[in-house]
Write a protein that holds these residues in place. Structure first.
Motif, PDB file in Angstrom:
ATOM      1  N   PHE A 111       0.827  -1.207   0.000  1.00 48.89           N
ATOM      2  CA  PHE A 111       0.000   0.000   0.000  1.00 48.89           C
ATOM      3  C   PHE A 111       0.866   1.264   0.000  1.00 48.89           C
ATOM      4  N   ALA A 112       2.012   1.167   0.687  1.00 47.47           N
ATOM      5  CA  ALA A 112       2.895   2.331   0.783  1.00 47.47           C
ATOM      6  C   ALA A 112       3.704   2.556  -0.485  1.00 47.47           C
ATOM      7  N   SER A 113       3.726   1.594  -1.399  1.00 44.60           N
ATOM      8  CA  SER A 113       4.552   1.722  -2.612  1.00 44.60           C
ATOM      9  C   SER A 113       3.708   1.701  -3.881  1.00 44.60           C
ATOM     10  N   ILE A 114       2.473   2.186  -3.785  1.00 46.24           N
ATOM     11  CA  ILE A 114       1.609   2.361  -4.953  1.00 46.24           C
ATOM     12  C   ILE A 114       1.767   3.791  -5.468  1.00 46.24           C
ATOM     13  N   ASP A 115       1.794   3.947  -6.766  1.00 44.12           N
ATOM     14  CA  ASP A 115       1.881   5.283  -7.356  1.00 44.12           C
ATOM     15  C   ASP A 115       0.476   5.898  -7.372  1.00 44.12           C
ATOM     16  N   TYR A 116       0.099   6.517  -6.267  1.00 43.16           N
ATOM     17  CA  TYR A 116      -1.247   7.063  -6.148  1.00 43.16           C
ATOM     18  C   TYR A 116      -1.491   8.249  -7.074  1.00 43.16           C
ATOM     19  N   SER A 117      -0.412   8.856  -7.577  1.00 47.41           N
ATOM     20  CA  SER A 117      -0.585   9.966  -8.518  1.00 47.41           C
ATOM     21  C   SER A 117      -1.190   9.496  -9.835  1.00 47.41           C
ATOM     22  N   ALA A 118      -1.057   8.195 -10.107  1.00 46.10           N
ATOM     23  CA  ALA A 118      -1.605   7.642 -11.354  1.00 46.10           C
ATOM     24  C   ALA A 118      -2.990   7.045 -11.150  1.00 46.10           C
ATOM     25  N   TRP A 127     -11.273  -0.747  -5.280  1.00 45.14           N
ATOM     26  CA  TRP A 127     -10.429  -1.904  -4.953  1.00 45.14           C
ATOM     27  C   TRP A 127     -10.531  -2.272  -3.470  1.00 45.14           C
ATOM     28  N   LEU A 128     -10.644  -1.280  -2.611  1.00 45.99           N
ATOM     29  CA  LEU A 128     -10.813  -1.585  -1.189  1.00 45.99           C
ATOM     30  C   LEU A 128     -12.131  -2.308  -0.953  1.00 45.99           C
ATOM     31  N   LEU A 129     -13.174  -1.902  -1.662  1.00 47.39           N
ATOM     32  CA  LEU A 129     -14.456  -2.604  -1.580  1.00 47.39           C
ATOM     33  C   LEU A 129     -14.319  -4.020  -2.116  1.00 47.39           C
ATOM     34  N   ALA A 130     -13.612  -4.158  -3.236  1.00 44.85           N
ATOM     35  CA  ALA A 130     -13.392  -5.484  -3.815  1.00 44.85           C
ATOM     36  C   ALA A 130     -12.659  -6.393  -2.829  1.00 44.85           C
ATOM     37  N   GLY A 131     -11.629  -5.843  -2.180  1.00 41.68           N
ATOM     38  CA  GLY A 131     -10.885  -6.643  -1.203  1.00 41.68           C
ATOM     39  C   GLY A 131     -11.759  -7.096  -0.059  1.00 41.68           C
ATOM     40  N   SER A 218      -7.157  -6.904   2.877  1.00 44.98           N
ATOM     41  CA  SER A 218      -6.086  -5.951   2.580  1.00 44.98           C
ATOM     42  C   SER A 218      -5.033  -6.536   1.651  1.00 44.98           C
ATOM     43  N   THR A 219      -5.091  -7.834   1.410  1.00 40.20           N
ATOM     44  CA  THR A 219      -4.082  -8.481   0.565  1.00 40.20           C
ATOM     45  C   THR A 219      -4.360  -8.276  -0.915  1.00 40.20           C
ATOM     46  N   SER A 222      -3.931  -4.628  -2.264  1.00 40.00           N
ATOM     47  CA  SER A 222      -2.532  -4.184  -2.259  1.00 40.00           C
ATOM     48  C   SER A 222      -1.742  -4.845  -3.381  1.00 40.00           C
ATOM     49  N   ILE A 223      -2.015  -6.115  -3.652  1.00 40.92           N
ATOM     50  CA  ILE A 223      -1.306  -6.826  -4.729  1.00 40.92           C
ATOM     51  C   ILE A 223      -1.686  -6.261  -6.091  1.00 40.92           C
ATOM     52  N   PHE A 224      -2.976  -6.145  -6.347  1.00 36.75           N
ATOM     53  CA  PHE A 224      -3.421  -5.743  -7.679  1.00 36.75           C
ATOM     54  C   PHE A 224      -3.167  -4.259  -7.944  1.00 36.75           C
ATOM     55  N   MET A 225      -3.367  -3.417  -6.942  1.00 34.81           N
ATOM     56  CA  MET A 225      -3.128  -1.996  -7.163  1.00 34.81           C
ATOM     57  C   MET A 225      -1.655  -1.709  -7.381  1.00 34.81           C
ATOM     58  N   GLN A 226      -0.795  -2.370  -6.609  1.00 34.14           N
ATOM     59  CA  GLN A 226       0.630  -2.155  -6.822  1.00 34.14           C
ATOM     60  C   GLN A 226       1.086  -2.748  -8.148  1.00 34.14           C
ATOM     61  N   GLY A 227       0.457  -3.856  -8.542  1.00 31.16           N
ATOM     62  CA  GLY A 227       0.803  -4.462  -9.817  1.00 31.16           C
ATOM     63  C   GLY A 227       0.445  -3.589 -11.009  1.00 31.16           C
ATOM     64  N   ILE A 228      -0.650  -2.826 -10.885  1.00 32.72           N
ATOM     65  CA  ILE A 228      -1.107  -1.969 -11.985  1.00 32.72           C
ATOM     66  C   ILE A 228      -0.411  -0.608 -11.961  1.00 32.72           C
ATOM     67  N   HIS A 229      -0.250  -0.056 -10.757  1.00 29.70           N
ATOM     68  CA  HIS A 229       0.392   1.265 -10.624  1.00 29.70           C
ATOM     69  C   HIS A 229       1.501   1.186  -9.569  1.00 29.70           C
TER      70      HIS A 229
END
Length: 279
Positions: A111-118, A127-131, A218-219, A222-229
């Motif tokens: 979660f801390a290493s996702i590019d939230y600017s994108a 995604w949080l709802l999906a999780g 939370s797993t 975090s996996i899919f969002m970091q994988g995409i961005h």
């Protein structure tokens, strides 16, 4: 006057645990979830790619919600819902907290290493709802109902833990039949088995199904969002090792679990026989 409410034949069938009933339940869930996912496929041209909020909601959230509602309905029909969310009767061991810490640590790092600017707020929220719905449905099935069925069959906790992890991996093996290549599917099965086993340990040591539900919730995001961005830098690189670490730690904890449960079984049998070896 006997005030006992007579159980229906449907409920009595599921009350008598057998391993194959746990398998039937898992396959039944897949038989509902997979068609629900396929029914969403025609909407794909209208909802954009995986970076769109509509993609997450329509192709991920909706099918899982359908599956979750079916699982809740099943639990209500057999009278298991309330007890599934009550305090678990079997205690865990202190070393089982390692599974909780490792999974949570890498979730936080991702979660801390996702590019939230994108990303957009709505996409992250989706995604949080999906999780949350994924964690609820899959843990309710595998750490809730499967564990209950296996325990009611009189099986050892070794069998309970392995069945819970194996059927969780089976849910993801179905990706092979929807076009996912063989090698990624095999790697996913390996990861989900040990992740599922870690969730079983979380259930044991916390004695509540809410722990694996929230860890699982939370797993996946975090996996899919970091994988995409993905972000850049050392933290992002280290966070991407999470799945490998979970497999390795899960394998070590599985060995510890097997040894621990067998020693506990030997102590129980010795206690039943008495000091002179006489029952």
């Amino acid at each position: 006057m006997d005030t006992t409410v007579e159980r229906s034949s449907w409920a009595r069938f599921w009350d008598h645990g057998r391993w194959w009933k746990a398998l039937i339940l898992a396959v039944g869930y897949l038989a509902i979830y997979e068609p629900a996912s396929l029914l969403m496929a025609p909407f794909l041209p209208f909802i954009g790619n995986e970076s769109s909020t509509s993609y997450v909601v329509v192709l991920i959230v909706v099918p899982v919600v359908i599956g979750a509602l079916v699982l809740v309905g099943f639990g209500a029909s057999v009278g298991w819902l309330r007890s599934t969310f009550e305090r678990q009767p079997i205690r865990g061991h202190g070393w089982m907290w390692i599974a909780v810490v490792v999974v949570l640590l890498f979730n936080v790092l991702r979660f801390a290493s996702i590019d939230y600017s994108a990303t957009g707020f709505d996409w992250v929220a989706a995604w949080l709802l999906a999780g949350l719905v994924i964690g609820f449905s899959e843990e309710l099935l595998t750490r809730g109902y499967v564990v209950r069925i296996m325990r009611s069959s009189g099986r050892s906790e070794i069998a309970v833990g392995l069945a819970s992890a194996a059927l969780f991996a089976l849910l993801h093996a179905s990706n092979l039949f929807v076009g996912q290549p063989l090698l990624p599917t095999l790697l996913q099965i390996l990861y989900t088995f040990f992740f599922g086993f870690c969730m079983y340990l979380a259930l044991r040591v916390t004695r509540t199904i809410l722990a694996p539900i929230l860890l699982h919730a939370s797993t996946d995001p975090s996996i899919f969002m970091q994988g995409i961005h993905p972000g850049t830098g050392t933290l992002a690189t280290f966070a991407q090792l999470g799945n490998i670490v979970v497999v390795l730690v899960g394998a070590v904890l599985l060995v510890v679990f097997l040894l621990s449960e067998r020693r506990a079984g030997h102590r129980d049998r010795a206690a039943q026989q008495g000091p002179a070896g006489v029952a």
